[in-house]
Design an enzyme around this catalytic site. Structure first.
Site, PDB file in Angstrom:
ATOM      1  CD  GLU A  75      47.625 -91.878 -34.797  1.00  0.00           C
ATOM      2  OE1 GLU A  75      48.385 -93.003 -34.631  1.00  0.00           O
ATOM      3  OE2 GLU A  75      47.333 -91.372 -35.829  1.00  0.00           O
ATOM      4  CB  CYS A 107      45.048 -82.916 -28.123  1.00  0.00           C
ATOM      5  SG  CYS A 107      45.136 -84.822 -28.103  1.00  0.00           S
ATOM      6  CE  LYS A 127      49.773 -85.185 -30.991  1.00  0.00           C
ATOM      7  NZ  LYS A 127      48.927 -86.039 -31.505  1.00  0.00           N
TER       8      LYS A 127
HETATM    9  C1  UDX Z   1      45.995 -90.496 -24.561  1.00  0.00           C
HETATM   10  C2  UDX Z   1      46.598 -89.432 -24.060  1.00  0.00           C
HETATM   11  O1  UDX Z   1      45.750 -88.557 -23.367  1.00  0.00           O
HETATM   12  C3  UDX Z   1      47.009 -88.704 -25.264  1.00  0.00           C
HETATM   13  O2  UDX Z   1      48.013 -87.778 -24.465  1.00  0.00           O
HETATM   14  C4  UDX Z   1      47.916 -89.605 -25.920  1.00  0.00           C
HETATM   15  O3  UDX Z   1      48.351 -88.866 -27.202  1.00  0.00           O
HETATM   16  C5  UDX Z   1      47.380 -90.800 -26.423  1.00  0.00           C
HETATM   17  O4  UDX Z   1      46.855 -91.422 -25.197  1.00  0.00           O
HETATM   18  P1  UDX Z   1      43.289 -91.218 -25.176  1.00  0.00           P
HETATM   19  O5  UDX Z   1      43.760 -92.401 -25.873  1.00  0.00           O
HETATM   20  O6  UDX Z   1      42.415 -90.175 -25.645  1.00  0.00           O
HETATM   21  O7  UDX Z   1      44.699 -90.180 -25.201  1.00  0.00           O
HETATM   22  O8  UDX Z   1      43.298 -91.541 -23.727  1.00  0.00           O
HETATM   23  P2  UDX Z   1      42.072 -92.169 -22.849  1.00  0.00           P
HETATM   24  O9  UDX Z   1      40.866 -92.467 -23.920  1.00  0.00           O
HETATM   25  O10 UDX Z   1      41.827 -91.884 -21.590  1.00  0.00           O
HETATM   26  O11 UDX Z   1      42.797 -93.811 -22.810  1.00  0.00           O
HETATM   27  C6  UDX Z   1      43.767 -94.220 -21.935  1.00  0.00           C
HETATM   28  C7  UDX Z   1      43.572 -95.683 -21.506  1.00  0.00           C
HETATM   29  O12 UDX Z   1      44.529 -96.063 -20.654  1.00  0.00           O
HETATM   30  C8  UDX Z   1      42.236 -95.676 -20.594  1.00  0.00           C
HETATM   31  O13 UDX Z   1      41.409 -96.678 -20.891  1.00  0.00           O
HETATM   32  C9  UDX Z   1      43.050 -96.285 -19.135  1.00  0.00           C
HETATM   33  O14 UDX Z   1      42.047 -97.039 -18.468  1.00  0.00           O
HETATM   34  C10 UDX Z   1      44.119 -96.959 -19.760  1.00  0.00           C
HETATM   35  N1  UDX Z   1      45.457 -97.029 -18.663  1.00  0.00           N
HETATM   36  C11 UDX Z   1      45.742 -95.732 -18.048  1.00  0.00           C
HETATM   37  C12 UDX Z   1      45.861 -98.161 -18.450  1.00  0.00           C
HETATM   38  O15 UDX Z   1      45.498 -99.186 -19.019  1.00  0.00           O
HETATM   39  N2  UDX Z   1      46.624 -98.362 -17.511  1.00  0.00           N
HETATM   40  C13 UDX Z   1      47.457 -97.106 -16.921  1.00  0.00           C
HETATM   41  O16 UDX Z   1      48.379 -97.339 -15.957  1.00  0.00           O
HETATM   42  C14 UDX Z   1      46.827 -95.805 -17.310  1.00  0.00           C
HETATM   43  C1  UDX Z   2      43.610 -82.588 -32.755  1.00  0.00           C
HETATM   44  C2  UDX Z   2      44.570 -82.706 -33.921  1.00  0.00           C
HETATM   45  O1  UDX Z   2      43.940 -82.349 -35.090  1.00  0.00           O
HETATM   46  C3  UDX Z   2      45.290 -84.023 -34.150  1.00  0.00           C
HETATM   47  O2  UDX Z   2      46.117 -84.079 -35.097  1.00  0.00           O
HETATM   48  C4  UDX Z   2      45.883 -84.626 -32.690  1.00  0.00           C
HETATM   49  O3  UDX Z   2      46.246 -85.906 -32.995  1.00  0.00           O
HETATM   50  C5  UDX Z   2      44.972 -84.436 -31.743  1.00  0.00           C
HETATM   51  O4  UDX Z   2      44.145 -83.092 -31.481  1.00  0.00           O
HETATM   52  P1  UDX Z   2      41.087 -83.302 -32.345  1.00  0.00           P
HETATM   53  O5  UDX Z   2      41.232 -82.819 -30.883  1.00  0.00           O
HETATM   54  O6  UDX Z   2      40.796 -84.492 -32.331  1.00  0.00           O
HETATM   55  O7  UDX Z   2      42.746 -83.730 -32.953  1.00  0.00           O
HETATM   56  O8  UDX Z   2      40.260 -82.427 -33.171  1.00  0.00           O
HETATM   57  P2  UDX Z   2      40.366 -81.220 -34.062  1.00  0.00           P
HETATM   58  O9  UDX Z   2      39.621 -81.594 -35.200  1.00  0.00           O
HETATM   59  O10 UDX Z   2      41.883 -80.729 -34.262  1.00  0.00           O
HETATM   60  O11 UDX Z   2      39.640 -79.953 -33.384  1.00  0.00           O
HETATM   61  C6  UDX Z   2      39.874 -79.568 -32.243  1.00  0.00           C
HETATM   62  C7  UDX Z   2      39.158 -78.443 -31.951  1.00  0.00           C
HETATM   63  O12 UDX Z   2      39.669 -77.224 -32.738  1.00  0.00           O
HETATM   64  C8  UDX Z   2      37.584 -78.808 -31.913  1.00  0.00           C
HETATM   65  O13 UDX Z   2      37.005 -78.012 -30.778  1.00  0.00           O
HETATM   66  C9  UDX Z   2      37.002 -78.064 -33.095  1.00  0.00           C
HETATM   67  O14 UDX Z   2      35.782 -77.823 -33.014  1.00  0.00           O
HETATM   68  C10 UDX Z   2      38.210 -76.893 -33.001  1.00  0.00           C
HETATM   69  N1  UDX Z   2      38.268 -76.266 -34.461  1.00  0.00           N
HETATM   70  C11 UDX Z   2      38.954 -76.972 -35.479  1.00  0.00           C
HETATM   71  C12 UDX Z   2      37.724 -75.034 -34.666  1.00  0.00           C
HETATM   72  O15 UDX Z   2      37.031 -74.253 -33.793  1.00  0.00           O
HETATM   73  N2  UDX Z   2      38.162 -74.461 -35.931  1.00  0.00           N
HETATM   74  C13 UDX Z   2      38.687 -75.068 -36.919  1.00  0.00           C
HETATM   75  O16 UDX Z   2      39.022 -74.495 -38.195  1.00  0.00           O
HETATM   76  C14 UDX Z   2      39.180 -76.320 -36.531  1.00  0.00           C
END
Ligand code: UDX
Ligand code: UDX
Length: 460
Positions: free
Chosen positions: A163, A274, A218
């Site tokens: 994603e 990430c 990714k």
């Molecule tokens: C996660 C990963 O961190 C990221 O690397 C990946 O790209 C997308 O999935 P995110 O959705 O942001 O990102 O994580 P989080 O908001 O922590 O959600 C994960 C969910 O999975 C939690 O709600 C947790 O309770 C659930 N979970 C975890 C289960 O249902 N079963 C499990 O065994 C472990």
């Molecule tokens: C990122 C990737 O963009 C996305 O494609 C992936 O799926 C998950 O990780 P995200 O972490 O949600 O997404 O936010 P992003 O907008 O990429 O920003 C990441 C960090 O970089 C933030 O703290 C942001 O403030 C910082 N940033 C971004 C800068 O400091 N300067 C910039 O020009 C852009």
């Protein structure tokens, strides 16, 4: 080709929740069930008050309103959902390991493995299993082996479908993705997933590759994006030393179509769940293949980012006559970027921690982050007792409460509303001299200087 009628997604987090909501919205004929172990989270997804969804994303409430109860369901019945589904997305978290081999660098795959074992146990018919979580290269092989060796003799096809949505713009990114990436070995399984996305994504934007390319892409995409931020942040320090202005440099180089204008905004450092995690992962993988030069190269992106956060805190201390002890510093913003309530790896946490070491009194205001979350973030670092964190940090719901009698303001997140404040009135409220440290180059520098603020911004 297998027509998908039912989808299950394990993990109702930042990725699973919004992604499945949009898949359900655009495919009303497919039943989508998002499951999670966390009952509270599921209850929050089922809330009747849509402003209380567990994740704040602009536009998400409308999507959930349209699909929930029609063909989108949130539940804790993991096994039931697996049993019924033709296709299962795994979207659980993969944190950096905090123990054992690869501690601090490798991804912890324990939740992924648990999911695989559960799927294997429950599945009584053929399933397509889709990796949605970001995973180290070749995880699919481990997944396949667990599924095949512990399963009931049914067939599993594994796909990688990373994603790319960014938080704060999740719904827009999902509605109009630059590309959808699907990696796999079995063409029929790939086509089943292509069909789901084709409901709203133009076919030429759906890229198919082999499994390993998809998994690696990714990590590489995030590494490249983070590298751009570290590159411009490195230049921001040079700008401060030389009298150049980093925004002007960004504009000048961004006009080169080969470089492009995006992701060139200097900041107090990147955060989010990430960037750091995925680069550490890339570094770990490179080291495990003895590719030392490659590992060192990417590691530098993290080193520079840590430097940027520390440098900002140091700048505050030095400018305030080398002591912040007992001084009230208003923190505007705590989230890792605007339009999200997510604070994972936010630069604000580390800047705060450094200032707290110097006994500063921080008063934090963020439009979307709760006090509990802010204390949790600080306590998690274990730098000092949680009683000390509560003694030194106050969290307020009204920004003006943070600003009154403050010695300094630090802007940590680029929330739009900060620009719109009445800075003339704020000047009256603050102690003199009134310092502003703008970690996002967000505020109107000219205006603030006219108002006699001591205004310092990253990169100028
Ligand atoms: C996660 C990963 O961190 C990221 O690397 C990946 O790209 C997308 O999935 P995110 O959705 O942001 O990102 O994580 P989080 O908001 O922590 O959600 C994960 C969910 O999975 C939690 O709600 C947790 O309770 C659930 N979970 C975890 C289960 O249902 N079963 C499990 O065994 C472990
Ligand atoms: C990122 C990737 O963009 C996305 O494609 C992936 O799926 C998950 O990780 P995200 O972490 O949600 O997404 O936010 P992003 O907008 O990429 O920003 C990441 C960090 O970089 C933030 O703290 C942001 O403030 C910082 N940033 C971004 C800068 O400091 N300067 C910039 O020009 C852009």
């Amino acid at each position: 080709m297998k027509e998908i009628k039912k989808i299950a997604c394990i993990g109702a987090g930042y990725v699973g929740g919004p992604t499945m909501s949009v898949i359900a919205q655009k495919n009303p004929h497919i039943q989508v069930t998002v499951v999670d172990l966390n009952q509270e989270r599921i209850d929050d997804w089922n809330t009747t008050d849509l402003s209380q969804l567990p994740i704040y994303e602009p536009g998400l409430d409308d999507v959930v309103k349209e699909a929930r109860g029609r063909n989108l369901f949130f539940s804790t019945d993991v096994e039931g959902a697996i049993d019924e589904a033709d296709m299962i997305f795994i979207s659980v978290n993969t944190p950096t390991k905090t123990y054992g081999k690869g501690k601090g660098q490798a991804a912890d795959l324990k939740y992924i493995e648990l999911c695989a074992r559960q799927i294997a146990k429950v599945a009584k018919g053929d399933k397509i299993v889709v990796e949605k979580s970001t995973l180290p290269v070749r995880t699919a092989a481990a997944l396949k082996s667990i599924l095949d060796d512990t399963g009931n003799g049914v067939n599993f096809d594994i796909l990688s479908n990373p994603e790319f949505l960014a938080e704060g713009t999740a719904v827009a990114d999902l509605h109009h993705p630059d590309r959808v990436l699907i990696g796999g070995e079995n063409e029929e399984a790939i086509q089943s997933l292509v069909q789901i996305y084709e409901a709203w994504v133009p076919r030429e934007r759906i890229l198919t590759t082999n499994l390993w390319s998809s998994e690696l892409s990714k990590l590489v995409a995030n590494a490249f994006l983070a590298q751009r931020v570290s590159s411009i942040n490195a230049i921001s320090e040079l700008c401060e030393a030389t009298g150049a202005n980093v925004d002007e440099v960004s504009r000048a180089i961004g006009h080169d179509s080969r470089i492009g204008p995006k992701f060139l905004k200097a900041s107090v450092g990147f955060g989010g769940s990430c960037f750091q995690k995925d680069i550490l992962n890339l570094v770990y993988i490179a080291r495990s293949y003895n590719l030392t030069a490659v590992a060192d190269y990417w590691e530098q992106v993290i080193i520079l980012n840590d430097h940027q956060k520390l440098r900002f805190a140091e700048r505050i201390i030095q400018t305030m006559y080398n002591t912040v002890n007992g001084k009230k510093i208003a923190f505007l913003g705590w989230a890792f970027k605007k339009d999200t309530n997510d604070t994972r790896e936010s630069a604000a946490i580390y800047v705060a921690d450094h200032l707290l070491d110097e006994e500063a009194q921080l008063v934090v205001y963020d439009p979307k982050v709760t006090a509990e979350q802010i204390y949790r973030d600080l306590d998690y670092l274990k730098t000092r007792s949680s009683a000390d964190n509560r003694r030194l940090v106050t969290v307020v719901n009204d920004p003006y409460e943070a600003l009154i009698d403050a010695h300094a303001v630090a802007v940590l997140t680029e929330w739009d509303e900060f620009r719109k404040y009445d800075w003339m009135e704020i000047k009256q409220m603050m102690k003199k001299p009134s310092f502003v440290f703008d970690g996002r180059k967000l505020l109107d520098a000219k205006l603030l200087r006219q108002l006699n603020f001591e205004y310092y911004a990253i990169g100028e």
